[in-house]
Enzyme design. Structure first.
Site, mmCIF file in Angstrom:
data_model
loop_
_atom_site.group_PDB
_atom_site.id
_atom_site.type_symbol
_atom_site.label_atom_id
_atom_site.label_comp_id
_atom_site.label_asym_id
_atom_site.label_seq_id
_atom_site.Cartn_x
_atom_site.Cartn_y
_atom_site.Cartn_z
ATOM 1 N N ASP A 43 -15.669 -1.278 8.347
ATOM 2 C CA ASP A 43 -16.405 -1.622 7.132
ATOM 3 C C ASP A 43 -17.475 -2.660 7.465
ATOM 4 O O ASP A 43 -17.193 -3.650 8.154
ATOM 5 C CB ASP A 43 -15.456 -2.163 6.072
ATOM 6 C CG ASP A 43 -14.423 -1.125 5.646
ATOM 7 O OD1 ASP A 43 -14.723 0.073 5.745
ATOM 8 O OD2 ASP A 43 -13.318 -1.520 5.223
ATOM 9 N N GLU A 61 -14.273 -5.598 8.681
ATOM 10 C CA GLU A 61 -12.934 -5.353 9.211
ATOM 11 C C GLU A 61 -12.864 -3.950 9.800
ATOM 12 O O GLU A 61 -13.760 -3.127 9.588
ATOM 13 C CB GLU A 61 -11.866 -5.520 8.136
ATOM 14 C CG GLU A 61 -11.998 -4.577 6.961
ATOM 15 C CD GLU A 61 -10.950 -4.847 5.883
ATOM 16 O OE1 GLU A 61 -9.872 -4.216 5.954
ATOM 17 O OE2 GLU A 61 -11.210 -5.686 4.993
ATOM 18 N N GLU A 112 0.817 -1.219 0.000
ATOM 19 C CA GLU A 112 0.000 0.000 0.000
ATOM 20 C C GLU A 112 0.851 1.270 0.000
ATOM 21 O O GLU A 112 0.375 2.346 0.363
ATOM 22 C CB GLU A 112 -0.943 -0.009 1.199
ATOM 23 C CG GLU A 112 -1.950 -1.137 1.185
ATOM 24 C CD GLU A 112 -2.844 -1.124 2.405
ATOM 25 O OE1 GLU A 112 -3.792 -0.323 2.448
ATOM 26 O OE2 GLU A 112 -2.600 -1.913 3.336
ATOM 27 N N GLY A 166 -7.042 5.470 4.974
ATOM 28 C CA GLY A 166 -6.532 6.379 3.963
ATOM 29 C C GLY A 166 -6.955 7.818 4.202
ATOM 30 O O GLY A 166 -8.016 8.089 4.763
ATOM 31 N N TYR A 201 -9.717 3.982 -5.150
ATOM 32 C CA TYR A 201 -8.698 5.000 -5.362
ATOM 33 C C TYR A 201 -8.635 5.597 -6.761
ATOM 34 O O TYR A 201 -7.991 6.619 -6.962
ATOM 35 C CB TYR A 201 -7.320 4.417 -5.022
ATOM 36 C CG TYR A 201 -7.211 3.972 -3.583
ATOM 37 C CD1 TYR A 201 -7.236 4.890 -2.546
ATOM 38 C CD2 TYR A 201 -7.102 2.620 -3.269
ATOM 39 C CE1 TYR A 201 -7.150 4.490 -1.226
ATOM 40 C CE2 TYR A 201 -7.006 2.204 -1.943
ATOM 41 C CZ TYR A 201 -7.035 3.138 -0.929
ATOM 42 O OH TYR A 201 -6.954 2.729 0.378
ATOM 43 N N SER A 228 -6.602 -2.142 1.593
ATOM 44 C CA SER A 228 -6.935 -1.510 0.307
ATOM 45 C C SER A 228 -7.458 -2.505 -0.725
ATOM 46 O O SER A 228 -7.328 -2.280 -1.933
ATOM 47 C CB SER A 228 -5.720 -0.763 -0.273
ATOM 48 O OG SER A 228 -5.363 0.315 0.559
ATOM 49 N N ASN A 239 -10.000 -0.713 10.211
ATOM 50 C CA ASN A 239 -8.720 -0.152 9.764
ATOM 51 C C ASN A 239 -8.253 0.872 10.783
ATOM 52 O O ASN A 239 -8.968 1.839 11.067
ATOM 53 C CB ASN A 239 -8.881 0.521 8.400
ATOM 54 C CG ASN A 239 -9.327 -0.452 7.330
ATOM 55 O OD1 ASN A 239 -8.516 -1.102 6.702
ATOM 56 N ND2 ASN A 239 -10.643 -0.577 7.135
ATOM 57 N N ARG A 267 -11.602 3.192 11.049
ATOM 58 C CA ARG A 267 -12.738 3.094 10.127
ATOM 59 C C ARG A 267 -13.185 1.650 10.083
ATOM 60 O O ARG A 267 -12.365 0.746 9.894
ATOM 61 C CB ARG A 267 -12.336 3.566 8.728
ATOM 62 C CG ARG A 267 -13.539 3.867 7.821
ATOM 63 C CD ARG A 267 -13.139 3.968 6.365
ATOM 64 N NE ARG A 267 -12.891 2.643 5.808
ATOM 65 C CZ ARG A 267 -11.771 2.296 5.188
ATOM 66 N NH1 ARG A 267 -10.770 3.149 5.065
ATOM 67 N NH2 ARG A 267 -11.645 1.074 4.687
#
Length: 315
Positions: free
Chosen positions: A262, A275, A27, A281, A221, A155, A277, A260
């Site tokens: 998900d 998951e 990443e 990002g 992205y 990612s 994070n 964050r």
């Protein structure tokens, strides 16, 4: 406006701040973009900040610089998995985000799910793959469609949606080149949400809508056809339920500062955790800045709030 999460510190209170970005993980490119955005925001706010690309000479550079605290915006292994956090702990350098244990745990998707299930939190049915022989057993026990993920990547790198045993075997071989531990889980057919948590406050959920098979690297992205819906379209009751679930998911993992989560919503309207994070990002396509903006925080205020937590939690 969620004013209580904002920084109450003056720029000088932070001292000299190293923005740790880049790194050597898969990443890296995303981290470079995130790090440059964070660095620019800090400097525009008057913070004495500089960028430090985490490469082969990182330890020498770390020793040669005066650093009062570190803003970790490394994504993936070597920065988001507890190793950098442990190094900074040993050097007595305060840093942003979660500590060693939560960082390592959240980076391991398999063990994160095991922790969530042990505390009664919902997550899709899953299995671990370590050989081609496992694929046939998993196909029989879980059925199709399935999502295949390297357990320690972010990612959506190395992820694939599969609808047959042949596709599963091929996806496992691809994922296993990135990570010897491969996770496979049942696909949840329904809307996807992402929920940011900042200093104990759950920010407005975002619903993700993409024409892609799933919210993959390109959708995250590069694509311009991904939709980010804020408000997310849930009823007030269901949105409150989602926010409570994400707060509990972070608490179970031991998240600090920001993160964050998900989440998918299944056909029965129930939420399923995917998951968490711990260093999300911060690019122009990233989700935490979108959620913060919806809550009344601009990008610079968000960055300062994350940095302020390193003072309050770690001195």
């Amino acid at each position: 406006m969620i004013s209580h999460v904002q920084s109450r510190f003056a720029a000088a209170d932070f001292g000299r701040v190293a923005v740790l970005f880049g790194g050597l993980s898969a990443e890296r490119e995303v981290s470079l973009k995130s790090g440059n955005a964070v660095l620019s925001a800090l400097q525009s706010a008057g913070v004495d900040a500089f960028g430090l690309d985490v490469g082969a000479d990182f330890l020498q550079r770390l020793a040669s610089e005066k650093i009062d605290r570190a803003f970790i915006i490394l994504h993936g292994r070597g920065g988001e998995d507890g190793t950098m956090q442990g190094l900074l702990e040993c050097l007595d350098i305060p840093y942003t985000g979660s500590g060693v244990l939560a960082s390592a745990l959240a980076m391991d998707k398999l063990r994160t799910k095991q922790v969530w299930l042990s505390t009664g939190l919902p997550t899709p049915r899953y299995a671990a793959l370590s050989s081609l022989e496992d694929c046939a057993h998993v196909a029989q026990s879980l059925g199709f469609p399935l999502i295949v993920k390297p357990s320690h990547e972010g990612s959506s790198i190395g992820m694939a949606k599969v609808d047959s045993l042949a596709e599963l075997e091929q996806a496992w071989q691809v994922a296993a080149k990135l990570d010897p531990q491969v996770l496979v889980e049942q696909v949840i057919q329904g809307p996807e949400f992402t929920v940011a948590v900042l200093r104990g406050e759950v920010l407005p959920p975002i619903r993700l809508v993409t024409p892609h098979t799933f919210y993959d690297f390109d959708a995250k992205y590069q694509a311009n056809d991904t939709q980010y819906l804020i408000p997310c379209g849930l009823s007030a009751e269901k949105e409150a339920e989602l926010k409570r679930l994400c707060a509990a998911a972070c608490e179970a993992v031991g998240v600090q500062g920001w993160a964050r989560v998900d989440v998918m919503q299944d056909a029965d309207g129930e939420f399923q955790l995917l998951e968490v994070n711990t260093a999300p990002g911060m690019t122009d396509h990233s989700l935490v800045p979108m959620a913060a903006k919806a809550a009344g925080l601009d990008f610079t205020q968000l960055v300062l709030a994350i940095l302020a937590d390193s003072v309050e939690q770690r001195g």
